[in-house]
Design a protein around this motif. Structure first.
Motif, PDB file in Angstrom:
ATOM      1  N   LEU A 138      10.355  12.575  -5.416  1.00  0.00           N
ATOM      2  CA  LEU A 138      11.041  14.177  -5.343  1.00  0.00           C
ATOM      3  C   LEU A 138      10.051  15.083  -4.712  1.00  0.00           C
ATOM      4  CD1 LEU A 138      13.159  14.112  -8.613  1.00  0.00           C
ATOM      5  CD2 LEU A 138      13.758  13.315  -6.281  1.00  0.00           C
ATOM      6  N   ASN A 139       8.952  15.288  -5.214  1.00  0.00           N
ATOM      7  CA  ASN A 139       8.194  16.316  -4.787  1.00  0.00           C
ATOM      8  C   ASN A 139       6.626  16.036  -4.539  1.00  0.00           C
ATOM      9  OD1 ASN A 139       6.602  18.599  -4.368  1.00  0.00           O
ATOM     10  ND2 ASN A 139       7.535  20.035  -5.862  1.00  0.00           N
ATOM     11  N   ARG A 140       6.394  15.661  -3.267  1.00  0.00           N
ATOM     12  CA  ARG A 140       4.927  15.171  -2.905  1.00  0.00           C
ATOM     13  C   ARG A 140       3.657  15.953  -3.563  1.00  0.00           C
ATOM     14  NH1 ARG A 140       5.226  10.304  -0.214  1.00  0.00           N
ATOM     15  NH2 ARG A 140       7.250   9.834   0.543  1.00  0.00           N
ATOM     16  N   ASN A 141       3.944  17.393  -3.538  1.00  0.00           N
ATOM     17  CA  ASN A 141       3.041  18.434  -3.759  1.00  0.00           C
ATOM     18  C   ASN A 141       2.832  18.070  -5.312  1.00  0.00           C
ATOM     19  OD1 ASN A 141       2.802  19.643  -1.584  1.00  0.00           O
ATOM     20  ND2 ASN A 141       4.269  20.997  -1.815  1.00  0.00           N
ATOM     21  N   THR A 142       3.534  17.873  -6.224  1.00  0.00           N
ATOM     22  CA  THR A 142       3.379  17.526  -7.467  1.00  0.00           C
ATOM     23  C   THR A 142       2.308  16.352  -7.737  1.00  0.00           C
ATOM     24  OG1 THR A 142       5.517  18.237  -7.829  1.00  0.00           O
ATOM     25  CG2 THR A 142       4.478  16.650  -9.866  1.00  0.00           C
ATOM     26  N   CYS A 143       2.430  15.521  -7.014  1.00  0.00           N
ATOM     27  CA  CYS A 143       1.565  14.246  -6.851  1.00  0.00           C
ATOM     28  C   CYS A 143      -0.117  14.732  -6.778  1.00  0.00           C
ATOM     29  CB  CYS A 143       1.965  13.245  -6.033  1.00  0.00           C
ATOM     30  SG  CYS A 143       3.722  12.483  -6.270  1.00  0.00           S
ATOM     31  N   VAL A 144       0.146  15.601  -5.655  1.00  0.00           N
ATOM     32  CA  VAL A 144      -1.271  15.886  -5.084  1.00  0.00           C
ATOM     33  C   VAL A 144      -1.802  17.095  -6.038  1.00  0.00           C
ATOM     34  CG1 VAL A 144      -2.373  16.917  -2.968  1.00  0.00           C
ATOM     35  CG2 VAL A 144      -0.583  15.555  -2.705  1.00  0.00           C
ATOM     36  N   GLN A 145      -1.165  17.887  -6.474  1.00  0.00           N
ATOM     37  CA  GLN A 145      -1.818  19.309  -6.917  1.00  0.00           C
ATOM     38  C   GLN A 145      -1.725  18.962  -8.493  1.00  0.00           C
ATOM     39  OE1 GLN A 145       0.884  22.182  -5.571  1.00  0.00           O
ATOM     40  NE2 GLN A 145       0.029  22.134  -3.330  1.00  0.00           N
ATOM     41  N   ILE A 150       0.668   4.140  -9.796  1.00  0.00           N
ATOM     42  CA  ILE A 150      -0.142   3.071  -8.967  1.00  0.00           C
ATOM     43  C   ILE A 150      -0.426   2.015  -9.817  1.00  0.00           C
ATOM     44  CG2 ILE A 150      -2.187   2.597  -7.635  1.00  0.00           C
ATOM     45  CD1 ILE A 150      -1.853   5.353  -6.585  1.00  0.00           C
ATOM     46  N   THR A 151      -0.906   2.335 -11.081  1.00  0.00           N
ATOM     47  CA  THR A 151      -1.268   1.490 -12.170  1.00  0.00           C
ATOM     48  C   THR A 151      -0.217   0.849 -12.807  1.00  0.00           C
ATOM     49  OG1 THR A 151      -3.117   3.116 -12.360  1.00  0.00           O
ATOM     50  CG2 THR A 151      -3.022   0.916 -13.946  1.00  0.00           C
ATOM     51  N   PHE A 152       0.558   1.535 -13.439  1.00  0.00           N
ATOM     52  CA  PHE A 152       1.628   0.767 -14.146  1.00  0.00           C
ATOM     53  C   PHE A 152       2.724  -0.016 -13.623  1.00  0.00           C
ATOM     54  CE2 PHE A 152       3.693   5.070 -14.366  1.00  0.00           C
ATOM     55  CZ  PHE A 152       4.921   4.984 -13.728  1.00  0.00           C
ATOM     56  N   CYS A 153       3.039   0.272 -12.286  1.00  0.00           N
ATOM     57  CA  CYS A 153       4.212  -0.452 -11.488  1.00  0.00           C
ATOM     58  C   CYS A 153       3.511  -1.900 -11.492  1.00  0.00           C
ATOM     59  CB  CYS A 153       4.216   0.138 -10.188  1.00  0.00           C
ATOM     60  SG  CYS A 153       5.324  -1.199  -9.265  1.00  0.00           S
ATOM     61  N   PRO A 154       4.320  -2.774 -12.144  1.00  0.00           N
ATOM     62  CA  PRO A 154       4.115  -4.315 -12.325  1.00  0.00           C
ATOM     63  C   PRO A 154       4.058  -5.137 -10.786  1.00  0.00           C
ATOM     64  CG  PRO A 154       6.206  -4.001 -13.145  1.00  0.00           C
ATOM     65  CD  PRO A 154       5.805  -2.636 -12.872  1.00  0.00           C
ATOM     66  N   ALA A 155       4.575  -4.368  -9.862  1.00  0.00           N
ATOM     67  CA  ALA A 155       4.646  -5.033  -8.498  1.00  0.00           C
ATOM     68  C   ALA A 155       3.573  -4.304  -7.676  1.00  0.00           C
ATOM     69  CB  ALA A 155       6.257  -4.905  -8.082  1.00  0.00           C
ATOM     70  N   GLU A 210       1.013   3.193  -3.808  1.00  0.00           N
ATOM     71  CA  GLU A 210      -0.378   3.209  -3.114  1.00  0.00           C
ATOM     72  C   GLU A 210      -0.496   4.569  -2.744  1.00  0.00           C
ATOM     73  OE1 GLU A 210      -0.958   0.592   0.048  1.00  0.00           O
ATOM     74  OE2 GLU A 210      -0.325  -1.182  -1.033  1.00  0.00           O
ATOM     75  N   ASN A 211      -2.068   5.054  -2.785  1.00  0.00           N
ATOM     76  CA  ASN A 211      -2.538   6.209  -2.433  1.00  0.00           C
ATOM     77  C   ASN A 211      -3.010   6.016  -0.903  1.00  0.00           C
ATOM     78  OD1 ASN A 211      -4.150   8.576  -1.765  1.00  0.00           O
ATOM     79  ND2 ASN A 211      -4.461   8.936  -3.818  1.00  0.00           N
ATOM     80  N   ILE A 212      -2.243   6.563  -0.044  1.00  0.00           N
ATOM     81  CA  ILE A 212      -2.734   6.355   1.503  1.00  0.00           C
ATOM     82  C   ILE A 212      -3.052   7.699   1.677  1.00  0.00           C
ATOM     83  CG2 ILE A 212      -1.895   5.724   3.637  1.00  0.00           C
ATOM     84  CD1 ILE A 212       0.199   3.904   2.156  1.00  0.00           C
ATOM     85  N   ASN A 213      -4.326   7.963   2.383  1.00  0.00           N
ATOM     86  CA  ASN A 213      -4.860   9.278   2.920  1.00  0.00           C
ATOM     87  C   ASN A 213      -4.751  10.293   1.694  1.00  0.00           C
ATOM     88  OD1 ASN A 213      -5.737   7.633   5.014  1.00  0.00           O
ATOM     89  ND2 ASN A 213      -3.836   7.992   6.085  1.00  0.00           N
ATOM     90  N   ARG A 270       2.407   7.055  -2.385  1.00  0.00           N
ATOM     91  CA  ARG A 270       3.824   6.579  -1.701  1.00  0.00           C
ATOM     92  C   ARG A 270       4.265   5.453  -2.202  1.00  0.00           C
ATOM     93  NH1 ARG A 270       4.143   9.573   3.160  1.00  0.00           N
ATOM     94  NH2 ARG A 270       1.946  10.198   4.115  1.00  0.00           N
ATOM     95  N   PRO A 271       5.514   5.196  -2.397  1.00  0.00           N
ATOM     96  CA  PRO A 271       6.143   3.948  -2.571  1.00  0.00           C
ATOM     97  C   PRO A 271       5.771   3.035  -1.187  1.00  0.00           C
ATOM     98  CG  PRO A 271       7.841   5.242  -2.229  1.00  0.00           C
ATOM     99  CD  PRO A 271       6.570   6.202  -2.185  1.00  0.00           C
ATOM    100  N   ALA A 272       4.768   2.494  -1.255  1.00  0.00           N
ATOM    101  CA  ALA A 272       4.265   1.868   0.113  1.00  0.00           C
ATOM    102  C   ALA A 272       4.879   0.264   0.265  1.00  0.00           C
ATOM    103  CB  ALA A 272       2.847   1.782   0.442  1.00  0.00           C
ATOM    104  N   ASN A 273       5.044  -0.317  -0.868  1.00  0.00           N
ATOM    105  CA  ASN A 273       5.592  -1.650  -0.826  1.00  0.00           C
ATOM    106  C   ASN A 273       7.031  -1.973  -1.263  1.00  0.00           C
ATOM    107  OD1 ASN A 273       2.961  -2.429   0.351  1.00  0.00           O
ATOM    108  ND2 ASN A 273       2.187  -1.906  -1.890  1.00  0.00           N
TER     109      ASN A 273
END
Ligand code: SF4
Ligand code: SF4
Length: 555
Positions: free
Chosen positions: A483-490, A501-506, A510-513, A517-520
């Protein structure tokens, strides 16, 4: 595209799991001419069903005795109910090597009629819920129910006054990654129905939209746990040594080490049933506080425990998967604040979608089936007066074993959520004598504490998702939204180091740059843990196109 005028049906059931299919089968026995449609997002029956699973069969017998004469003699029945549990073990694991049998405490509790005495499984069946679901789906089809797989529901539609459901809208098909229409675009159709039954399983997307739109309320937030499970092919000697019809539950290491280590609710399981295979899993309450915790690490630790490894060492993982369990119990059932009904008007909520899991038994399958039977009876009785069906359904539930069980376990999970396992487990034996604790949603439990039992363990998430055979059409819009990418970063990354990134079993996130992001998304197992465990409640899971997701066969 829906065929045969399935845009208008008498009964629409969302979700072809044990609850929804039981409702369909029971309805067909009561009203053979009724048009009933079940929609299921998985590609095939049972593909999205994962559980331990231990089944108490009373409700299943009640359902099938009236619907399928001679059902017990069929090959499918013999296959699904092949393992009647004759040995039931409960262990406490202390450190990496020691294991103590504590089943006597369960028997003692049973003798004194204390809550934990319900955790006896002898006489039940160790089964595969995927197989059970496939079998029930076949029976429903034979009785004339239209069971449509690969049809994903996206929304629920209420009338202007908000007291009746008119239908359910399906997911749009043929959009590209940016949401633009491709030449094969097909707008999600609406299925109109006189009655709608929501039986999507845990944390159902349409169910939660209905809860919000219809103003249903829970006395206490729903609590969840995440279960990760592997089916391991072992040698015949190991299988024989464990026991063909044995189920084992283990508390303690690696998620609860009183006074010295982690303190989480849950434990490990080993279930036999399929010849030369053992189902090994780890279930962890999603109120864990460790920001770097992943239940798959705990599963690896569990598998490496000396007692466990003797049965699986050298074995091959042949299937794997993950799913959440609704654990909040009685106080977390969504109800209409005016009438107390589980659902509203002509819309009924069943099984795990309602939260009918008895955590004292660690079972909910029997309640799911029974709730399906009861829903069918309620609809039969209220057929000409559909706006009363949810009220009638709830009255019948209140007279049933479901109510008795859910009330008996009403404080169990809350007590442990509030007090932690070391104090909470023994006190939970007092059950109903305890006050109702105020608890927070799972995501609020996250702290900066770390899970110390990682060692050099490396869990291969790619291999895990390959064993779940999960896939989605790659070019569709991402079904996971931050919902809010700033929350992730800040806020999140500096404080908690991005736990998704750690708990998602699949390994979807990922942290990209520097951006999480839900990259996969095509790896997603539909467990929905991310939307319940992101510490800032910053993720929303939406439904991808039908047929996407895991392809469980024997889970
Ligand atoms: Fe943290 Fe949630 Fe952002 Fe992931 S999505 S980094 S868990 S705030
Ligand atoms: Fe589960 Fe979310 Fe990961 Fe999908 S992305 S597997 S729903 S935690």
């Amino acid at each position: 595209m829906l065929k045969n005028n399935y845009n208008n049906v008498s009964i629409l059931i969302v979700g072809a799991g044990p609850a929804g299919l039981s409702a369909a089968i029971q309805l067909k026995t009561l009203k053979p001419k009724l048009d009933i449609c079940v929609i299921e997002k998985a590609a095939d029956l049972g593909n999205h069903n994962l559980s331990g699973a231990v089944l108490e069969t009373k409700a299943l017998y009640e359902l099938l005795d009236s619907a399928v004469p001679g059902w017990q003699q069929t090959d499918s029945a013999k296959d699904v109910l092949a393992a009647k549990i004759d040995k039931d073990s409960v262990l406490f694991l202390l450190g990496k090597k020691l294991a103590f049998n504590v089943h006597f405490a369960i028997r003692l509790a049973k003798m004194f009629r204390l809550g934990p005495g319900q955790m006896i499984h002898q006489g039940d069946y160790s089964i595969s819920i995927s197989k059970l679901t496939k079998w029930l789906g076949q029976i429903a089809r034979q009785l004339g129910v239209e069971v449509l797989t690969g049809f994903a529901a996206n929304d629920i539609i209420l009338n202007h006054s908000g007291n009746l459901v008119t239908g359910v809208k399906l997911v749009d098909l043929g959009l590209d990654k940016k949401g633009s229409r491709l030449p094969n675009f097909l707008e999600g159709e609406t299925i109109n129905a006189k009655f709608v039954i929501l039986a999507e399983g845990c944390d159902g997307l349409v169910t939660e939209k209905f809860v919000e739109k219809a103003g249903l309320q829970r006395q206490s937030p729903q609590l969840f746990s995440l279960g990760v499970k592997e089916l391991i092919k072992v040698s015949s000697e190991q299988y024989k040594k464990f026991g063909h019809a044995r189920v084992l539950h283990a508390m303690g290491f690696p998620i609860w080490m009183p006074l010295i280590g982690p303190a989480m609710f849950g434990g490990g399981i080993i279930y036999a049933g399929l010849p030369d295979h053992l189902a090994v899993g780890m279930i962890v309450g999603a109120d864990w506080k460790y920001c770097d915790f992943n239940p798959q690490d705990a599963l690896t630790n569990f598998k490496q425990h000396k007692f466990v490894s003797q049965f699986i060492e050298g074995g091959t993982v042949v299937e794997a998967g993950a799913k959440m369990i609704p654990e909040g119990g009685y106080y977390a059932i969504p109800r209409d604040p005016q009438t107390g009904s589980i659902g509203k008007g002509n819309c009924l909520i069943l099984g795990d979608s309602a939260g009918f899991v008895n955590m004292l038994k660690i079972k909910g399958l029997h309640n799911a089936i029974e709730s399906g039977i009861i829903a069918a009876k309620a609809i039969d009785q209220a057929f000409d007066n559909c706006e009363n069906s949810a009220v009638l359904f709830t009255k019948l539930i209140e007279k049933s074993n479901i109510e008795k069980e859910m009330r008996s376990a009403r404080n169990f999970r809350q007590t442990i959520a509030k007090l932690g396992p070391t104090l909470g487990f023994p006190l939970s034996a007092l059950g109903g004598l305890l006050p109702k604790f105020r608890i927070e949603p799972d995501y609020e439990a996250m702290t900066i504490a770390r899970y110390r039992l990682k060692g050099n363990l490396k869990f291969d998430k790619d291999n895990f998702t390959a064993m779940a055979a999960t896939e989605h059409r790659e070019e569709q819009p991402n079904h996971l939204t931050i919902l809010n990418r700033n929350t992730c970063v800040q806020k999140c990354t500096p404080t908690f180091n991005s736990p998704c990134i750690t708990f998602c079993p699949a390994g979807v996130y990922e942290n990209i740059n520097g951006q999480v992001r839900p990259a996969n998304p095509s790896n997603c197992l539909h467990c929905k843990t991310c939307q319940r465990k992101c510490p800032f409640d910053n993720i929303r899971w939406t439904c991808p196109e039908g047929t996407g997701g895991p392809h469980y066969k024997r889970m």
